[in-house]
Design an enzyme around this catalytic site. Structure first.
Site, PDB file in Angstrom:
ATOM      1  N   CYS A  96       8.712  -0.207  11.700  1.00 51.73           N
ATOM      2  CA  CYS A  96       7.680  -1.159  11.265  1.00 51.73           C
ATOM      3  C   CYS A  96       8.238  -2.498  10.792  1.00 51.73           C
ATOM      4  O   CYS A  96       7.498  -3.462  10.647  1.00 51.73           O
ATOM      5  CB  CYS A  96       6.798  -0.532  10.194  1.00 51.73           C
ATOM      6  SG  CYS A  96       7.698   0.009   8.768  1.00 51.73           S
ATOM      7  N   LEU A 104       0.840  -1.215   0.000  1.00 54.25           N
ATOM      8  CA  LEU A 104       0.000   0.000   0.000  1.00 54.25           C
ATOM      9  C   LEU A 104       0.863   1.249   0.000  1.00 54.25           C
ATOM     10  O   LEU A 104       1.917   1.289   0.624  1.00 54.25           O
ATOM     11  CB  LEU A 104      -0.863   0.025   1.269  1.00 54.25           C
ATOM     12  CG  LEU A 104      -1.920  -1.052   1.404  1.00 54.25           C
ATOM     13  CD1 LEU A 104      -2.552  -0.969   2.784  1.00 54.25           C
ATOM     14  CD2 LEU A 104      -2.961  -0.916   0.308  1.00 54.25           C
ATOM     15  N   HIS A 155       0.986   6.835  10.440  1.00 53.94           N
ATOM     16  CA  HIS A 155       0.945   6.273  11.789  1.00 53.94           C
ATOM     17  C   HIS A 155       1.541   7.252  12.806  1.00 53.94           C
ATOM     18  O   HIS A 155       2.390   8.068  12.461  1.00 53.94           O
ATOM     19  CB  HIS A 155       1.780   4.985  11.845  1.00 53.94           C
ATOM     20  CG  HIS A 155       1.164   3.812  11.162  1.00 53.94           C
ATOM     21  ND1 HIS A 155       1.842   3.056  10.233  1.00 53.94           N
ATOM     22  CD2 HIS A 155      -0.056   3.243  11.282  1.00 53.94           C
ATOM     23  CE1 HIS A 155       1.058   2.078   9.810  1.00 53.94           C
ATOM     24  NE2 HIS A 155      -0.100   2.172  10.426  1.00 53.94           N
ATOM     25  N   ASP A 158       2.906  -3.759  12.583  1.00 60.46           N
ATOM     26  CA  ASP A 158       1.513  -3.305  12.536  1.00 60.46           C
ATOM     27  C   ASP A 158       0.484  -4.328  13.032  1.00 60.46           C
ATOM     28  O   ASP A 158      -0.495  -3.940  13.666  1.00 60.46           O
ATOM     29  CB  ASP A 158       1.163  -2.822  11.124  1.00 60.46           C
ATOM     30  CG  ASP A 158       1.935  -1.552  10.792  1.00 60.46           C
ATOM     31  OD1 ASP A 158       2.078  -0.700  11.688  1.00 60.46           O
ATOM     32  OD2 ASP A 158       2.404  -1.421   9.648  1.00 60.46           O
ATOM     33  N   ILE A 202       6.735   2.667  -0.207  1.00 64.84           N
ATOM     34  CA  ILE A 202       5.463   2.095   0.256  1.00 64.84           C
ATOM     35  C   ILE A 202       5.219   2.520   1.723  1.00 64.84           C
ATOM     36  O   ILE A 202       4.680   1.772   2.530  1.00 64.84           O
ATOM     37  CB  ILE A 202       5.388   0.553   0.065  1.00 64.84           C
ATOM     38  CG1 ILE A 202       6.688  -0.130   0.497  1.00 64.84           C
ATOM     39  CG2 ILE A 202       5.055   0.219  -1.382  1.00 64.84           C
ATOM     40  CD1 ILE A 202       6.600  -1.666   0.445  1.00 64.84           C
TER      41      ILE A 202
HETATM   42  C1  CIR Z   1       1.019   0.362   4.785  1.00 66.14           C
HETATM   43  O1  CIR Z   1       0.551   1.332   4.171  1.00 66.14           O
HETATM   44  O2  CIR Z   1       0.387  -0.215   5.656  1.00 66.14           O
HETATM   45  C2  CIR Z   1       2.401  -0.128   4.435  1.00 66.14           C
HETATM   46  N1  CIR Z   1       2.629   0.065   3.033  1.00 66.14           N
HETATM   47  C3  CIR Z   1       3.446   0.585   5.262  1.00 66.14           C
HETATM   48  C4  CIR Z   1       3.333   0.287   6.723  1.00 66.14           C
HETATM   49  C5  CIR Z   1       4.341   0.992   7.543  1.00 66.14           C
HETATM   50  N2  CIR Z   1       4.152   0.676   8.908  1.00 66.14           N
HETATM   51  C6  CIR Z   1       4.529   1.457   9.914  1.00 66.14           C
HETATM   52  O3  CIR Z   1       5.020   2.559   9.716  1.00 66.14           O
HETATM   53  N3  CIR Z   1       4.314   1.006  11.162  1.00 66.14           N
END
Ligand code: CIR
Length: 259
Positions: free
Chosen positions: A252, A21, A165, A69, A246
């Site tokens: 994360c 995403l 986030h 996450d 992304i």
């Molecule tokens: C998202 O949009 O969920 C992933 N492409 C990126 C998640 C990054 N997560 C975070 O910063 N804790």
């Protein structure tokens, strides 16, 4: 302690990772580039003294390398969260058996709300939960109700508008110390703490990662690296240009805890 860790869990990037995403399309990342950034990250965690275990890639879940996450971990146990993006909802279930193997207690966050671990900041016994596009009121309240069993108390705050986030804009530097952006500091949520503000123009560096006496920071933000050097920690700049496409940063990519 918010920054003392002995173990970490990561997941290899899947071949499908370019479909991860992204809020704004700045071009697709390359699989090879993300794999290289991931390998450098794992090596840095090991240099900071953590024992790192790597889970196999999940091709059907392009964002599944961002293991922070779908779960929240403490030395005493783990909480399986409810990621707010529909394409990421199944990531929690994919972690369940792995967390059950490693933690004495495993709590499954009850629905219907959603919480992404990226919106959760642990500072000693305090846990700040940021409401965002991914973390809603019902999810935040369910998590707040689950935390006292882990000796933690929750405060529900707001992730700044347009920021993915809460931890996109901050990182713990100690139990009562944070690195953050001016826009998040202005909200007052860190009043009373020792606050370091990333220099203007270096906002993406706020998602740093303190691990014991090491701090990892995204490469290309020299003024933030210089600020962090003043803590006396060993500061390592890591490449993040591919995962940034992304919307990801350093925290994360792992779940971290002290055993
Ligand atoms: C998202 O949009 O969920 C992933 N492409 C990126 C998640 C990054 N997560 C975070 O910063 N804790």
């Amino acid at each position: 302690m918010s920054v003392r860790f002995t173990r970490a869990l990561v997941r290899k990037p899947p071949a499908s990772v370019a479909k991860g995403l992204r809020a704004v399309d700045r071009g697709a990342p390359s699989y090879e580039g993300i794999a290289a950034e991931h390998a450098a990250y794992v090596a840095a965690l090991e240099r900071a003294g953590l024992r790192v275990e790597t889970l196999p890639p999940l091709d059907l879940l392009p964002d599944s390398l961002f293991v922070e996450d779908p779960a929240l971990v403490f030395p005493e146990g783990a909480i399986l969260l409810r990621p707010g993006a529909p394409s990421r909802a199944r990531e929690a279930e994919a972690l369940r058996a792995e967390l059950a193997k490693r933690f004495a207690a495993l709590v499954v966050l009850p629905g219907p709300g959603t919480v992404d671990g990226g919106d959760v900041l642990t500072l000693g016994d305090r846990v700040l939960i940021g409401l965002s596009e991914r973390t809603d009121e019902a999810g935040a309240r369910a998590l707040a109700a689950a935390l006292p069993a882990f000796g933690k108390r929750a405060e529900i705050v707001r992730t700044p508008p347009g920021v993915l986030h809460l931890k996109t804009d901050c990182a713990p530097l100690g139990e009562a110390a944070v690195l953050t952006t001016a826009r998040l500091a202005a909200s007052g949520i860190f009043d009373g703490l020792e606050v370091q503000i990333v220099p203007e123009g270096e906002e993406p560096a706020a998602n740093a990662l303190r691990l014991n006496d090491h701090i990892l920071v995204a490469e290309g933000y020299p003024r933030t690296a210089a600020l962090l050097e003043k803590t006396g920690c060993t500061v390592t700049a890591l490449p993040t240009a591919q995962i940034a496409k992304i919307d990801a940063g350093l925290s994360c990519l792992s779940l971290r805890w002290a055993d």
